[in-house]
Motif scaffolding. Structure first.
Motif, mmCIF file in Angstrom:
data_model
loop_
_atom_site.group_PDB
_atom_site.id
_atom_site.type_symbol
_atom_site.label_atom_id
_atom_site.label_comp_id
_atom_site.label_asym_id
_atom_site.label_seq_id
_atom_site.Cartn_x
_atom_site.Cartn_y
_atom_site.Cartn_z
ATOM 1 N N PRO A 120 12.576 44.201 -9.418
ATOM 2 C CA PRO A 120 12.199 42.979 -8.774
ATOM 3 C C PRO A 120 10.826 42.506 -9.565
ATOM 4 C CG PRO A 120 12.125 44.698 -6.985
ATOM 5 C CD PRO A 120 12.950 45.320 -8.360
ATOM 6 N N MET A 121 10.065 43.569 -9.609
ATOM 7 C CA MET A 121 8.709 43.161 -10.116
ATOM 8 C C MET A 121 8.701 43.053 -11.745
ATOM 9 S SD MET A 121 7.067 42.809 -7.266
ATOM 10 C CE MET A 121 5.275 42.972 -7.674
ATOM 11 N N GLY A 123 8.129 42.309 -15.285
ATOM 12 C CA GLY A 123 7.469 41.338 -15.920
ATOM 13 C C GLY A 123 6.186 40.674 -15.195
ATOM 14 N N MET A 124 6.002 41.025 -13.698
ATOM 15 C CA MET A 124 5.263 40.377 -12.977
ATOM 16 C C MET A 124 3.883 41.202 -13.034
ATOM 17 S SD MET A 124 5.932 39.581 -8.954
ATOM 18 C CE MET A 124 7.377 38.966 -9.117
ATOM 19 N N ASN A 125 2.785 40.467 -12.959
ATOM 20 C CA ASN A 125 1.448 40.917 -13.078
ATOM 21 C C ASN A 125 0.920 40.986 -11.683
ATOM 22 O OD1 ASN A 125 -1.234 41.655 -13.541
ATOM 23 N ND2 ASN A 125 -1.211 40.924 -15.514
ATOM 24 N N ARG A 126 0.510 41.941 -11.125
ATOM 25 C CA ARG A 126 0.028 42.064 -9.714
ATOM 26 C C ARG A 126 -1.473 41.349 -9.551
ATOM 27 N NH1 ARG A 126 2.901 45.173 -6.372
ATOM 28 N NH2 ARG A 126 1.066 45.516 -5.140
ATOM 29 N N ASP A 127 -1.849 41.009 -10.482
ATOM 30 C CA ASP A 127 -3.426 40.627 -10.368
ATOM 31 C C ASP A 127 -3.227 39.105 -10.528
ATOM 32 O OD1 ASP A 127 -4.841 42.990 -9.885
ATOM 33 O OD2 ASP A 127 -4.772 43.298 -12.267
ATOM 34 N N LEU A 128 -2.187 38.752 -10.893
ATOM 35 C CA LEU A 128 -2.067 37.043 -11.057
ATOM 36 C C LEU A 128 -1.528 36.699 -9.541
ATOM 37 C CD1 LEU A 128 -0.221 36.729 -14.322
ATOM 38 C CD2 LEU A 128 -2.676 36.289 -13.918
ATOM 39 N N THR A 129 -1.576 35.328 -9.430
ATOM 40 C CA THR A 129 -1.317 34.784 -8.218
ATOM 41 C C THR A 129 0.396 34.689 -8.446
ATOM 42 O OG1 THR A 129 -1.408 32.525 -8.958
ATOM 43 C CG2 THR A 129 -3.531 33.510 -7.880
ATOM 44 N N GLY A 130 1.061 34.200 -7.181
ATOM 45 C CA GLY A 130 2.431 34.078 -7.209
ATOM 46 C C GLY A 130 2.699 32.918 -8.035
ATOM 47 N N ARG A 131 1.909 31.860 -8.070
ATOM 48 C CA ARG A 131 2.065 30.517 -8.840
ATOM 49 C C ARG A 131 1.964 31.028 -10.429
ATOM 50 N NH1 ARG A 131 2.668 25.991 -6.897
ATOM 51 N NH2 ARG A 131 1.577 26.157 -5.006
ATOM 52 N N GLY A 175 7.594 43.269 1.473
ATOM 53 C CA GLY A 175 8.545 42.294 1.528
ATOM 54 C C GLY A 175 8.192 41.086 0.892
ATOM 55 N N MET A 176 6.768 40.569 0.851
ATOM 56 C CA MET A 176 6.604 39.161 0.358
ATOM 57 C C MET A 176 6.849 39.444 -1.351
ATOM 58 S SD MET A 176 3.319 38.290 2.327
ATOM 59 C CE MET A 176 2.546 36.963 1.842
ATOM 60 N N ALA A 177 6.462 40.534 -1.860
ATOM 61 C CA ALA A 177 6.427 40.631 -3.304
ATOM 62 C C ALA A 177 7.893 40.603 -3.657
ATOM 63 C CB ALA A 177 5.831 41.984 -3.674
ATOM 64 N N VAL A 178 8.753 41.367 -2.826
ATOM 65 C CA VAL A 178 10.357 41.422 -3.020
ATOM 66 C C VAL A 178 10.798 39.992 -3.075
ATOM 67 C CG1 VAL A 178 12.566 42.009 -2.254
ATOM 68 C CG2 VAL A 178 10.693 43.719 -2.511
ATOM 69 N N ARG A 179 10.427 39.017 -2.095
ATOM 70 C CA ARG A 179 10.872 37.831 -1.886
ATOM 71 C C ARG A 179 10.647 36.923 -3.216
ATOM 72 N NH1 ARG A 179 9.082 37.151 4.045
ATOM 73 N NH2 ARG A 179 8.189 35.338 3.495
ATOM 74 N N LEU A 180 9.349 36.987 -3.620
ATOM 75 C CA LEU A 180 8.986 36.353 -4.897
ATOM 76 C C LEU A 180 9.888 36.846 -6.144
ATOM 77 C CD1 LEU A 180 7.047 34.490 -6.334
ATOM 78 C CD2 LEU A 180 5.538 36.262 -6.574
ATOM 79 N N GLY A 181 9.730 38.251 -6.206
ATOM 80 C CA GLY A 181 10.638 38.708 -7.343
ATOM 81 C C GLY A 181 11.816 38.441 -7.263
ATOM 82 N N PHE A 182 12.610 38.480 -6.056
ATOM 83 C CA PHE A 182 13.848 38.125 -5.928
ATOM 84 C C PHE A 182 14.205 36.679 -6.349
ATOM 85 C CE2 PHE A 182 17.410 36.328 -3.551
ATOM 86 C CZ PHE A 182 18.454 37.480 -3.520
ATOM 87 N N ASN B 115 6.211 48.868 -17.815
ATOM 88 C CA ASN B 115 7.002 48.075 -17.079
ATOM 89 C C ASN B 115 7.853 47.054 -17.306
ATOM 90 O OD1 ASN B 115 6.352 49.653 -14.670
ATOM 91 N ND2 ASN B 115 4.615 48.370 -14.032
ATOM 92 N N SER B 116 7.145 46.339 -18.270
ATOM 93 C CA SER B 116 8.193 45.172 -18.798
ATOM 94 C C SER B 116 9.190 45.677 -19.931
ATOM 95 C CB SER B 116 7.376 43.822 -19.156
ATOM 96 O OG SER B 116 6.991 44.203 -20.378
ATOM 97 N N ILE B 117 8.619 46.704 -20.572
ATOM 98 C CA ILE B 117 9.452 47.189 -21.606
ATOM 99 C C ILE B 117 10.934 47.969 -20.948
ATOM 100 C CG2 ILE B 117 9.723 49.170 -23.245
ATOM 101 C CD1 ILE B 117 6.857 48.390 -24.130
ATOM 102 N N ARG B 118 10.441 48.489 -19.790
ATOM 103 C CA ARG B 118 11.593 49.229 -19.058
ATOM 104 C C ARG B 118 12.637 48.197 -18.148
ATOM 105 N NH1 ARG B 118 11.830 54.634 -19.090
ATOM 106 N NH2 ARG B 118 12.488 54.758 -16.693
#
Lengths: 294, 278
Positions: A120-121, A123-131, A175-182, B115-118
């Protein structure tokens, strides 16, 4: 089943005796200095080795045979579920289909636009905002500007994060992170859809909402392959089940038949608790159990 | 629920089966240059998010270093500041941000993208390109220091300065190769990055970065055998207003060709296993 976009030629998946083994490096195998030292010492004596389901190669390099001569074909309209114990090779097979793991043993052919929902995450970067993550996702998929804007609106409304959409993802609850990832992962409409079981995570309210979106996504895909521990979900969605065991296909056939046989077998192996566990896993398990057995 | 998204049209269609060759990886990387640019830019942005000066913090520290080192070393080496400071500022910028940082960061270019590679299939070259973009942006921020010093001492190199461009292109290729080479080796052997760091430290002292090659006089014959020297010189000399020596250019190109070949050979060998290693 679905014939959206008549100009797209029919997708298919074909595996012939596809095998994949991967190295698990631990301890001194990670160290260049120690590896060099060891190769010097090698002539003196051989390590005793571990016996955890894989051929042992060297002292700390474990070669795991994750897929062993897997053969199957899939064509348009097929909804395939992968079942089996943890460590049976379901996730590895999914990663191989997604093109992440490669192997030159046997052949694997995938024809069609593919999208994999593995993490679910992703390619997501946790330091970036959702947008910002939404925009990054658009870049990852090389979307045109118009579509990137549509994606942003779509994901924003679906994830329902309110003001949090402009805050860094690391501040989100899980939960919020999963929602965004989903919301992001389910935006594309590929011909071949590969899904890992994580999409079952989330609270009940979200589950209902998520299901509508998933149903839509699945309906658009020509071929779907999904791993799950939830038999009810597999029964409902899949037309065909591949039962994996020790990296091999143990059984391949219509969903209801394979699932029944599988549940019987599981009940036979470990007397009482296993089938019950197998059923309850359906709701809420998001792969944490992966670590416990095998 | 109707699909809210318009038809998911991609300019780039996910090719399947994915290209399983070094060449395919590189071709795909080029096609994704916009993603690489975004990722590189975000890396810089995130590193300095929340600080008022942003990447200019680096510039500020360069200024402080230049001022203190310039004065001290000019005295030590008994050269006047007018000669020494422009040299030092260019040298320092090129070594620190153009060579040392890129080599050190190339060690972790794949492991950091674990993470992205996997979870997403992307060409590995993308991570290399991202690293080059990121460091290019940092260099651009630090360019202000030598420019300021050039203006102060009126030491502009003139049109010869443009001759550094081919050198920079060569550097980019070498930097890309360094990522493929060190990135894959360091994914396999985790104790390699500190070793690389130690080697770089030694290289810094034996390469004419803060001292001038002319200070060695006739005793400097061995300099050409230090690959960092010709590589540094092909970019630095034009920026200081000299045409680089022909031997220097030949060795720099030769070293680069050998290095890139070695990197491609390594990458060819490791590419299919990288996803398991990271």
């Amino acid at each position: 089943m679905s014939t959206n976009g008549s100009e797209r030629d029919a997708p298919f998946i074909r595996l012939e005796n596809f095998s994949l083994s991967f190295p698990v490096l631990h301890g001194s195998a990670r160290s260049l200095k120690k590896s060099l030292l060891k190769s010097v010492k090698r002539s003196v004596g051989r390590g005793m080795g571990h016996q955890v389901g894989g051929a042992v190669h060297g002292d700390d390099v474990l070669l795991v045979q994750a897929l062993d001569h897997v053969s199957f074909e899939a064509g348009p309209g097929e909804r395939i579920g992968l079942i089996g114990h943890n460590g049976a090779g379901k996730s590895t097979l999914l990663r191989a289909l997604a093109g992440i793991y490669e192997s030159s043993v046997g052949s694997l052919t995938l024809h069609g636009e593919t999208h994999a929902l593995l993490d679910p995450m992703a390619g997501m970067n946790r330091d970036l905002t959702g947008r910002e993550n939404i925009r990054l996702f658009a870049r990852y998929n090389d979307l045109e500007r118009v579509h990137a804007v549509a994606l942003e609106r779509d994901v924003e409304s679906f994830a329902g994060l309110g003001a949090f959409i402009d805050l860094p993802v690391r501040l989100y609850s899980s939960g919020m992170a999963v929602r965004l990832g989903f919301a992001l992962a389910t935006a594309p409409r590929p011909q071949i859809l590969l899904m890992d079981e994580w999409f079952l995570a989330g609270d009940q309210h979200f589950q209902d909402k998520a299901e509508a979106r998933l149903t839509d996504l699945v309906a658009h895909a020509d071929i779907m392959i999904v791993t799950s521990h939830s038999m009810p979900i597999l029964r409902r969605w899949c037309t065909r089940i591949l039962w994996m065991e020790h990296g091999r296909v143990r059984m391949d056939g219509p969903a209801s038949i394979v699932i029944d046989t599988y549940l019987d077998a599981v009940a036979g192996e470990t007397p009482a608790p296993a089938p019950a566990e197998e059923r309850t896993k359906g709701n809420g398990s998001d792969g944490q159990d992966r670590l416990t057995s095998s | 629920m109707a699909s809210v998204m318009p038809a998911w049209t991609r300019k780039r269609r996910m090719r399947a089966p994915p290209s399983r060759s070094v060449l395919g990886d590189l071709r795909e990387t080029l096609g994704l240059w916009r993603l690489a640019a975004s990722l590189g830019w975000l890396d810089v942005k995130l590193r300095y998010r929340g600080s008022a000066l942003g990447p200019f913090w680096l510039t500020l520290s360069s200024v402080v270093m230049m001022a203190s080192m310039g004065v001290l070393y000019a005295r030590l080496f008994q050269i006047n500041l007018h000669d020494y400071l422009p040299f030092l500022s260019v040298s320092q910028l090129l070594w620190q941000f153009g060579i040392a940082n890129i080599i050190q960061e190339s060690c972790t270019c794949f492991t950091e993208a674990e993470n992205s590679i996997r979870s997403i299939r992307l060409p590995f070259g993308l991570q290399s390109l991202r690293l080059l973009v990121r460091n290019g942006i940092v260099i651009a921020h630090n360019l202000i220091v030598p420019i300021g010093i050039f203006a102060l001492y009126d030491a502009w190199p003139g049109m010869i300065g443009l001759m550094s461009l081919p050198g920079l292109v060569l550097w980019s290729l070498d930097g890309f190769a360094a990522c493929l080479f060190l990135g894959s080796l360091c994914a396999r052997y985790r104790d390699l990055p500190p070793i690389v760091g130690a080697v770089l430290q030694v290289a810094f002292y034996i390469t004419p970065v803060i001292w001038k090659p002319t200070q060695l006089g006739a005793k400097g014959w061995w300099l050409i055998y230090n690959p960092f020297y010709p590589l540094l010189e092909i970019v630095r000399a034009p920026l200081l207003g000299h045409v680089p020596d022909r031997t220097v250019v030949a060795v720099a190109v030769g070293v680069s060709v050998v290095f890139c070949m070695a990197a491609l050979a390594t990458f060819r060998h490791t590419r299919s296993r990288l996803a398991f290693w990271v």
